[in-house]
Enzyme design. Structure first.
Site, short mmCIF file in Angstrom:
data_model
loop_
_atom_site.label_atom_id
_atom_site.label_comp_id
_atom_site.label_asym_id
_atom_site.label_seq_id
_atom_site.Cartn_x
_atom_site.Cartn_y
_atom_site.Cartn_z
N CYS A 54 -5.87 2.26 -2.85
CA CYS A 54 -6.86 1.94 -1.82
C CYS A 54 -7.84 0.88 -2.32
O CYS A 54 -8.16 0.82 -3.50
CB CYS A 54 -7.66 3.18 -1.46
SG CYS A 54 -6.62 4.54 -0.93
N ARG A 72 -3.43 -5.09 -3.81
CA ARG A 72 -3.45 -3.79 -4.47
C ARG A 72 -2.35 -2.87 -3.93
O ARG A 72 -2.04 -1.86 -4.54
CB ARG A 72 -4.82 -3.12 -4.25
CG ARG A 72 -5.97 -3.84 -4.93
CD ARG A 72 -7.29 -3.25 -4.52
NE ARG A 72 -7.48 -1.91 -5.06
CZ ARG A 72 -8.16 -1.64 -6.16
NH1 ARG A 72 -8.72 -2.63 -6.84
NH2 ARG A 72 -8.33 -0.40 -6.58
N TRP A 113 -3.73 3.41 0.68
CA TRP A 113 -2.42 3.66 0.05
C TRP A 113 -2.28 5.17 0.10
O TRP A 113 -2.96 5.90 -0.63
CB TRP A 113 -2.43 3.13 -1.38
CG TRP A 113 -1.10 3.16 -2.06
CD1 TRP A 113 -0.10 2.23 -1.98
CD2 TRP A 113 -0.60 4.18 -2.96
NE1 TRP A 113 0.96 2.61 -2.76
CE2 TRP A 113 0.69 3.79 -3.37
CE3 TRP A 113 -1.13 5.38 -3.45
CZ2 TRP A 113 1.46 4.55 -4.25
CZ3 TRP A 113 -0.36 6.14 -4.32
CH2 TRP A 113 0.92 5.72 -4.70
N ASN A 119 -11.86 5.61 -2.21
CA ASN A 119 -10.72 5.30 -3.07
C ASN A 119 -10.70 6.38 -4.15
O ASN A 119 -11.69 6.56 -4.86
CB ASN A 119 -10.92 3.91 -3.69
CG ASN A 119 -9.87 3.59 -4.74
OD1 ASN A 119 -8.79 4.17 -4.75
ND2 ASN A 119 -10.19 2.66 -5.63
N GLY A 120 -9.61 7.12 -4.25
CA GLY A 120 -9.53 8.19 -5.25
C GLY A 120 -8.89 9.42 -4.63
O GLY A 120 -8.27 9.34 -3.56
N GLU A 175 12.03 -3.82 -19.26
CA GLU A 175 11.15 -4.58 -18.37
C GLU A 175 11.97 -5.31 -17.30
O GLU A 175 11.57 -5.38 -16.14
CB GLU A 175 10.30 -5.55 -19.21
CG GLU A 175 9.41 -6.50 -18.43
CD GLU A 175 8.40 -5.81 -17.54
OE1 GLU A 175 8.23 -4.59 -17.62
OE2 GLU A 175 7.78 -6.51 -16.71
N LYS A 234 11.46 -4.79 -13.37
CA LYS A 234 11.16 -5.92 -12.47
C LYS A 234 12.13 -5.96 -11.30
O LYS A 234 11.75 -6.09 -10.16
CB LYS A 234 11.29 -7.19 -13.28
CG LYS A 234 10.30 -8.26 -13.28
CD LYS A 234 8.85 -8.10 -13.52
CE LYS A 234 8.17 -6.84 -13.23
NZ LYS A 234 7.08 -6.48 -14.08
N GLU A 274 11.65 -2.94 -8.84
CA GLU A 274 10.41 -2.85 -8.06
C GLU A 274 10.31 -3.89 -6.96
O GLU A 274 9.71 -3.62 -5.92
CB GLU A 274 9.16 -2.84 -8.95
CG GLU A 274 8.76 -4.13 -9.57
CD GLU A 274 7.48 -4.03 -10.38
OE1 GLU A 274 6.55 -3.32 -9.99
OE2 GLU A 274 7.40 -4.70 -11.43
N HIS A 312 26.95 6.19 -24.95
CA HIS A 312 26.52 7.59 -24.92
C HIS A 312 26.30 8.08 -23.48
O HIS A 312 25.63 9.09 -23.27
CB HIS A 312 25.23 7.76 -25.73
CG HIS A 312 25.42 7.45 -27.19
ND1 HIS A 312 26.21 8.18 -28.01
CD2 HIS A 312 24.92 6.43 -27.95
CE1 HIS A 312 26.20 7.66 -29.23
NE2 HIS A 312 25.42 6.58 -29.21
N LYS A 315 -0.85 -2.35 -6.94
CA LYS A 315 -1.09 -3.18 -8.13
C LYS A 315 -1.81 -2.39 -9.20
O LYS A 315 -1.47 -2.45 -10.37
CB LYS A 315 -1.91 -4.41 -7.72
CG LYS A 315 -2.25 -5.34 -8.88
CD LYS A 315 -1.00 -5.99 -9.42
CE LYS A 315 -1.25 -6.89 -10.61
NZ LYS A 315 0.02 -7.18 -11.32
C1 AGP Z 1 4.57 -3.76 -13.21
O1 AGP Z 1 5.30 -4.75 -12.59
C2 AGP Z 1 4.13 -2.67 -12.39
N1 AGP Z 1 3.72 -3.00 -11.12
C3 AGP Z 1 3.45 -1.51 -13.09
O2 AGP Z 1 4.44 -0.91 -13.85
C4 AGP Z 1 2.22 -1.77 -13.98
O3 AGP Z 1 2.59 -2.49 -15.11
C5 AGP Z 1 1.59 -0.41 -14.36
O4 AGP Z 1 1.17 0.24 -13.21
C6 AGP Z 1 0.46 -0.55 -15.33
O5 AGP Z 1 -0.57 -1.33 -14.81
P1 AGP Z 1 -1.73 -1.86 -15.73
O6 AGP Z 1 -1.15 -2.84 -16.68
O7 AGP Z 1 -2.70 -2.48 -14.79
O8 AGP Z 1 -2.30 -0.68 -16.45
#
Ligand code: AGP
Length: 607
Positions: free
Chosen positions: A2, A27, A73, A99-100, A480, A484, A487, A503, A602
């Site tokens: 949020c 966000r 959100w 927010n929270g 990673e 990527k 997501e 394995h 985000k």
């Molecule tokens: C990365 O592409 C993601 N959207 C997510 O994994 C992100 O890296 C994670 O939420 C951690 O965020 P931060 O680096 O702001 O702590």
């Protein structure tokens, strides 16, 4: 997660709020709303969907000069107009944005219902409006203070009351809240991007603090009504940095910015005379640094992968025992804090709840925790015992890209410092610096070759499943790459050590499941080639990221993308950039919302 915004000033509040909400879009959100005080009454507009959906229900002119806004959100209750914020009390004279997560909302709600409150939504947040209303005696600030003391959980809230026009009250516990000090206008927001177009002077509100704003004034107090003196800070980010500037997506812009952002992360931090790095923000003397016996890194998502690379590097060049762990897991396993251990909390946003709470847990146990963060003034750097700002500039796309390579840059410098203190000679130090300094130029070369990645994306984006395989320092890069791809393209992808496929994961291999192998020139190259052959033997399509001139790979893989030759420890930079671009192009091919992928936020400010 949020986003919240509040405004008091001479401009039409609705315009300022909607523009601020647009800047908070990155966000991640599923509905949005605003409330503006107009002619003594609160008007509330809220809508499921994007800001444009909200705009479509707004009248042409809303004249109110103060108001609050929210991007939601969803956590409690489905995505619909009713669950969107702002929420109001029964009288419709109090409106809140939150927010929270309010953990004790069920018991509070039951009590308030018994007392006559009627709830409209399924959210935890609505309880705040009714609670404040039940305590209100003509003084909004006082009733907010009383109400928040009854809340359990996390909140950044902004509240307004129709009977106190031109006043907004904000409070914070665990969710970010920043006050923007303008000229004849004041702002509250969950992050500075929402207000940077109007003011660069900000005050970060801390947990347990309450802030009241009117157009010309503000005051910060604690829950016991004691004034809290706050320092105005200056935001160094420029408005252009949070705009697309001609790029199709923020993600594209941020990937292509990496030669510059990596360079910036090194600026002023290399000491050629002593062939070492310089990170003043660590707040540690040479004596304290040499006494470090172990490094532990905590983080989430992409930042965790950067932490894994860092741990490998620290052990390899500084011969310093180092591990990386998911912050969310560390927090709940009653971690043992050992002597002479330094912890790093790595977070682009500096607000990730899992990382922040794990950091607090460690600090309560007496640990020294250093932050590696991008957003200046965010909670982790403010609460840490020192650290490094990675200076990659605002990262707006949900998928983290340039922050990853900047986090690596910070850790490469820290590893150099530790290595030079412990055993590394000047000449080796200088050659390490030379290699590191050549990374931006090599990343630029990869970016120049990006059309080949677009062609690969066209060929492979129809796949339903993907494997990413690497070894050694590039194993986290494979993780990673998989993160990527999944997501932003929603293609199912898994990252593994190439050694691990036999394995289990090799059972997935068939003609339709491509594997992306990371094959830099390092001591594990031949082992990776063996794994590649195992996949080929089972008719699995193979794409390889290899080093210029490595012809042998071309004879095995179906497709190869070549990266420039470099020192073996710098390949994580050179391997990750093609993976970012490949994912970006796959997402484009599939018509995904690249910058705001579904269900993601985000900055993940809830657990
Ligand atoms: C990365 O592409 C993601 N959207 C997510 O994994 C992100 O890296 C994670 O939420 C951690 O965020 P931060 O680096 O702001 O702590």
């Amino acid at each position: 997660m949020c986003g919240i915004i509040g405004y008091c000033g001479p401009k039409p509040a609705a315009n300022v709020l909607v523009e601020g909400l647009r800047r908070l879009e990155y966000r991640g959100y599923d509905s949005a709303g605003i409330s503006v005080l107009k002619e003594g009454n609160l008007t509330v507009f809220k809508k499921k969907g994007k800001i444009n959906d909200l705009k479509s229900i707004l009248p042409d002119h809303i004249n109110g000069k103060s108001g609050i806004g929210h991007t939601r959100w969803a956590t409690h209750g489905e995505v619909n107009d009713i669950n969107a914020h702002p929420h109001t009390d029964v009288s419709g004279r109090i409106a809140i944005v939150h927010n929270g997560i309010i953990e004790n909302f069920t018991s509070l709600r039951e009590k308030l219902v018994e007392e006559g409150s009627e709830f409209k939504s399924e959210t935890d947040s609505e309880v705040i409006a009714h609670l404040i209303s039940s305590l209100y005696d003509g003084d909004l600030e006082r009733s907010v203070k009383q109400a928040v003391q009854l809340l359990k959980g996390t909140y950044g809230i902004i509240v307004m009351h129709a009977d106190e026009p031109g006043l907004l009250v904000g409070a914070r516990n665990g969710s970010p809240l920043v006050l923007g000090v303008g000229d004849g206008e004041m702002f509250l927001a969950s992050d500075v991007t929402a207000i940077i177009a109007h003011t660069k002077q900000v005050i970060y509100i801390e947990d347990g603090e309450v802030v009241r704003i009117t157009a010309d004034d503000y005051a910060t107090t604690d829950l016991k009504d004691r004034p809290v003196d706050k320092k105005i800070e200056f935001i160094s980010w420029e408005l252009e940095e949070i705009e697309k500037e001609g790029y199709s997506h923020f993600m594209e812009k941020e990937i292509l910015e990496q030669p510059e952002s990596i360079r910036r992360g090194m600026q002023g931090r290399i000491d050629l005379e002593f062939a070492t790095g310089h990170l003043g923000g660590l707040n540690m003397t040479s004596q304290e640094l040499i006494n470090i016996e172990r490094v532990k890194i905590i983080a989430a998502g992409t930042s965790f992968h950067a932490g894994m690379v860092a741990a490998y590097l620290l052990e390899s060049i500084a011969r310093l025992p180092a591990t990386a762990e998911l912050a969310s897991e560390l927090r709940y396993r009653n971690p043992i804090v050992e002597r002479n251990t330094v912890y790093f909390a790595v977070s682009q946003s500096g607000e990730t709840a899992d990382t922040l709470y794990a950091m607090r847990e460690l600090q309560r146990k007496g640990a020294r925790v250093l932050g590696v963060c991008n957003v200046v003034g965010s909670t982790i750097p403010r609460e840490s015992d020192g650290g490094v700002y990675i200076h990659s500039g605002p990262e707006i796309a949900v998928a983290s890209t340039k922050a990853f390579t900047s986090q690596l840059t910070a850790f490469y410098l820290f590893s150099l410092i530790m290595a030079r203190m412990r055993h590394m000679g000047t000449d080796t130090g200088l050659s390490f610096i030379k290699n590191l300094e050549s990374v931006p130029e090599r990343v630029a070369e990869i970016i120049d070759r990006r059309d080949q990645l677009l062609a690969l994306a066209r060929k492979y984006s129809g796949a339903k499943d993907f494997l990413f395989l690497g070894r050694g320092i590039n194993y986290p890069v494979a993780l990673e790459g998989a993160l990527k791809l999944k997501e932003i393209s929603y293609i199912h992808a898994e990252g593994y050590s190439a050694a691990e496929i036999k394995h289990g994961p090799i059972a997935l291999i068939n003609e339709t499941t491509p594997s992306m192998f990371l094959v830099p020139e390092d001591s594990l190259r031949d082992k990776v080639i063996t794994s590649m052959k195992e996949v080929k033997a089972r008719r699995g399509p193979v794409i390889a990221l290899a080093v210029d001139g490595d012809q042998e790979i071309a004879g095995i893989a179906d497709d190869v993308f070549y990266v420039p030759q470099s020192h073996e420890l710098t390949y994580p930079f050179l391997m990750v950039v093609p993976l970012q671009l490949f994912s970006y192009y796959c997402a484009l091919e599939l018509g995904r919302n690249v910058d705001q992928p579904r269900n993601l936020a985000k900055s993940v400010t809830v657990e």
